[in-house]
Write a protein that holds these residues in place. Structure first.
Motif, short mmCIF file in Angstrom:
data_model
loop_
_atom_site.label_atom_id
_atom_site.label_comp_id
_atom_site.label_asym_id
_atom_site.label_seq_id
_atom_site.Cartn_x
_atom_site.Cartn_y
_atom_site.Cartn_z
N VAL A 1 -1.26 -2.97 12.12
CA VAL A 1 -0.88 -1.61 12.47
C VAL A 1 0.57 -1.51 12.89
O VAL A 1 0.97 -2.03 13.94
CB VAL A 1 -1.75 -1.06 13.64
N GLY A 2 1.38 -0.85 12.05
CA GLY A 2 2.71 -0.44 12.47
C GLY A 2 2.55 0.98 12.95
O GLY A 2 2.14 1.23 14.09
N GLY A 3 2.81 1.96 12.09
CA GLY A 3 2.46 3.35 12.40
C GLY A 3 0.97 3.57 12.24
O GLY A 3 0.37 4.38 12.92
N GLY A 4 0.38 2.82 11.30
CA GLY A 4 -1.07 2.86 11.16
C GLY A 4 -1.62 3.30 9.82
O GLY A 4 -2.82 3.55 9.70
N SER A 5 -0.77 3.37 8.77
CA SER A 5 -1.27 3.96 7.52
C SER A 5 -2.20 3.03 6.75
O SER A 5 -3.25 3.47 6.28
CB SER A 5 -0.12 4.45 6.65
N ASN A 6 -1.85 1.75 6.62
CA ASN A 6 -2.77 0.90 5.84
C ASN A 6 -4.07 0.73 6.61
O ASN A 6 -5.15 0.68 6.01
CB ASN A 6 -2.10 -0.43 5.43
N HIS B 1 0.81 -1.23 0.00
CA HIS B 1 0.00 0.00 0.00
C HIS B 1 0.83 1.27 0.00
O HIS B 1 0.36 2.33 -0.38
CB HIS B 1 -0.90 0.01 1.24
N LYS B 2 2.09 1.21 0.42
CA LYS B 2 2.93 2.39 0.62
C LYS B 2 2.95 3.35 -0.58
O LYS B 2 3.13 4.54 -0.42
CB LYS B 2 4.37 1.96 0.94
N ILE B 3 2.79 2.80 -1.78
CA ILE B 3 2.89 3.62 -2.99
C ILE B 3 1.79 4.68 -3.06
O ILE B 3 2.00 5.76 -3.63
CB ILE B 3 2.91 2.73 -4.26
N GLY C 1 6.59 7.91 6.05
CA GLY C 1 5.99 6.72 5.45
C GLY C 1 4.78 6.14 6.13
O GLY C 1 4.25 5.12 5.69
N THR C 2 4.31 6.76 7.21
CA THR C 2 3.14 6.20 7.87
C THR C 2 2.29 7.31 8.48
O THR C 2 2.69 8.48 8.44
CB THR C 2 3.57 5.15 8.92
N ALA C 3 1.14 6.95 9.04
CA ALA C 3 0.22 7.95 9.58
C ALA C 3 0.69 8.37 10.96
O ALA C 3 0.03 8.14 11.97
CB ALA C 3 -1.20 7.38 9.63
C1 LIG Z 1 5.02 -0.73 6.10
C2 LIG Z 1 4.06 -1.83 6.06
C3 LIG Z 1 3.11 -2.00 7.07
C4 LIG Z 1 3.06 -1.15 8.32
O1 LIG Z 1 2.87 0.19 8.13
P1 LIG Z 1 1.48 0.92 8.40
O2 LIG Z 1 1.81 2.34 8.25
O3 LIG Z 1 1.04 0.57 9.78
O4 LIG Z 1 0.54 0.43 7.37
C5 LIG Z 1 2.18 -3.01 6.93
N1 LIG Z 1 2.20 -3.84 5.87
C6 LIG Z 1 3.11 -3.71 4.88
C7 LIG Z 1 3.09 -4.68 3.75
C8 LIG Z 1 4.08 -2.72 4.96
O5 LIG Z 1 4.98 -2.61 3.97
#
Ligand SMILES: *Cc1c(COP(=O)(O)O)cnc(C)c1O
Length: 411
Positions: free
Chosen positions: A246-251, A101-103, A204-206
């Motif tokens: 959820v890492g930072g939370g963007s996806n 999703h990062k793109i 790179g994240t929310a």
């Molecule tokens: C970076 C990443 C995440 C974690 O980042 P969020 O900002 O929480 O989405 C989750 N899944 C994939 C595949 C990633 O590359």
């Protein structure tokens, strides 16, 4: 552990953040004096771009013709049958260009940087996915890219380091502290303070100081804009649950956003439980995190009683971070989202199960969402629908997954 209890308390999705970047008591702008002007300029430029039809068109055109949107909504019949519970659907962000999703965010922010006249882009990266996405978009748009990455992450994601260099980016290894994402963010911030005139920091994240959490969320909103429409078209109704890691939370915020006002839709945010919820062994901020400020905003953070940031652990580099995005903290406190975690073992089990039942290999990060989604689906009846956001594909994880499962790949 798995629970489903509609109606869920709804929130007005457009009510936050306020002008100071606050989501309730979370978020804000905790930044060095030298960055305050840059952050204010960025907010102004972003809001103008967001409301500009020309910018919107450019962004949507690149999502479609470069990233490959819309992504599939996929009915996972094999996995659903295997579990014998609710019907599972996957939102296939793993099919996007560069593999995650990062793109979505990289395209939005790089177009914004170009519009602001900034020709140099810096970014931090954990698993390497955000670095690869940013390096790709920079190559496409003719921007210079410098990517900061912790030395530990460079080792466990060597393939992505090579990929970024091939794309023309400079990758700078960071040797401080635990040599992972947190230190990479520090270095990127330091660079930005020094070079702010010609440089944009593509966070790179929310996360981070306002406007980043809002801006990154907006650029990922397309995930739920699509999935909500696709679920209605395919099944005639909304899902009963949406699950995202959820890492930072963007996806997760992108996957949840359009459902925030739907009281029948449960929203499940899955953190990294690592080797179990013990000090330094996990990255589940809602299982032991405390209120604090880290890298620009106020939120839940894994820290000790003196406020020292705790070490974190996860089999997936992309979830290995001590703090969670402020908007997630806010919705969690309101009871709108349910926080959950999956351990390394549960993640690896889901990784294999999805591969075997669907012929789809998820990223280790996404496998956390799959693990919890599986648990939830099993506890529900077949008339229920569980939508899992498959944030990325597993190609980058072959070496570390093999190692975690006890074999050594010599590539
Ligand atoms: C970076 C990443 C995440 C974690 O980042 P969020 O900002 O929480 O989405 C989750 N899944 C994939 C595949 C990633 O590359």
């Amino acid at each position: 552990m798995s629970s489903y209890a509609a109606p869920f308390p709804t929130v007005n999705r457009f009510a936050h953040p306020d002008a100071k970047g606050r989501f309730g008591r979370f978020g804000g702008i905790y930044a060095p004096e030298t960055l305050m002007t840059a952050l204010a300029e960025l907010t102004e430029a972003y809001v103008a771009a967001r409301d500009d039809a020309g910018f919107q068109k450019e962004y949507l055109d690149m999502l479609r013709n470069y990233a490959g949107r819309p992504t599939l909504l996929y009915r996972a019949d094999g996995l659903s049958k295997h579990l014998g519970g609710a019907q599972i659907f996957l939102k296939r962000e793993d099919l996007l260009h560069t593999g995650a999703h990062k793109i979505n965010n990289a395209i939005g922010q790089c177009l914004l940087a170009k519009r602001m006249g900034k020709k140099r882009i810096i970014a931090e990266t954990g698993a390497g996915q955000h670095g690869v996405a940013t390096a790709s978009v920079c190559a496409k748009l003719g921007l210079q890219a410098v990517i900061y990455m912790g030395r530990t992450d460079m080792e466990r994601q060597a393939l992505n380091v090579y990929r970024m260099r091939l794309l023309g980016a400079e990758v700078r290894g960071v040797d401080a502290g635990s040599k992972t994402l947190k230190e990479a963010v520090n270095e990127a911030m330091r660079d930005w303070v020094t070079n702010v005139r010609d440089t944009h920091y593509v966070l790179g994240t929310a996360y981070g100081p306002h406007p980043f959490p809002m801006m990154v969320r907006d650029f990922h909103r397309v995930i739920s804009l699509e999935s909500r429409k696709q679920m209605l078209e395919m099944t005639g109704r909304l899902p009963d649950a949406v699950v995202a890691c959820v890492g930072g939370g963007s996806n997760a915020i992108g996957a949840f956003f359009e459902y925030l006002e739907d009281e029948t839709v449960g929203l499940y945010a899955v953190e990294a439980g690592g080797r179990g919820i013990r000090l330094g062994e996990h990255a589940a901020r809602f299982a032991g995190g405390k209120l604090g400020v880290l890298q620009g905003c106020l939120t839940y953070i894994l820290q000790d009683s003196e406020g020292q940031i705790q070490d974190t652990h996860s089999v997936s580099a992309g979830l290995d971070y001590a703090a969670v995005g402020p908007e997630h903290a806010f919705y969690q406190e309101r009871g709108r989202t349910q926080f959950a975690y999956a351990t390394d073992d549960e993640c690896l089990d889901a990784f294999k199960t999805l591969a075997h039942t669907e012929g789809v290999i998820p990223a280790l990060e996404s496998s956390h969402a799959v693990a919890y989604g599986m648990k939830l689906a099993k506890s529900l009846t077949p008339d229920k629908q569980v939508l899992i956001n498959l944030s990325g594909r597993g190609d980058k994880d072959m070496v570390s997954a093999a190692r975690a499962m006890g074999s050594d790949l010599r590539l």
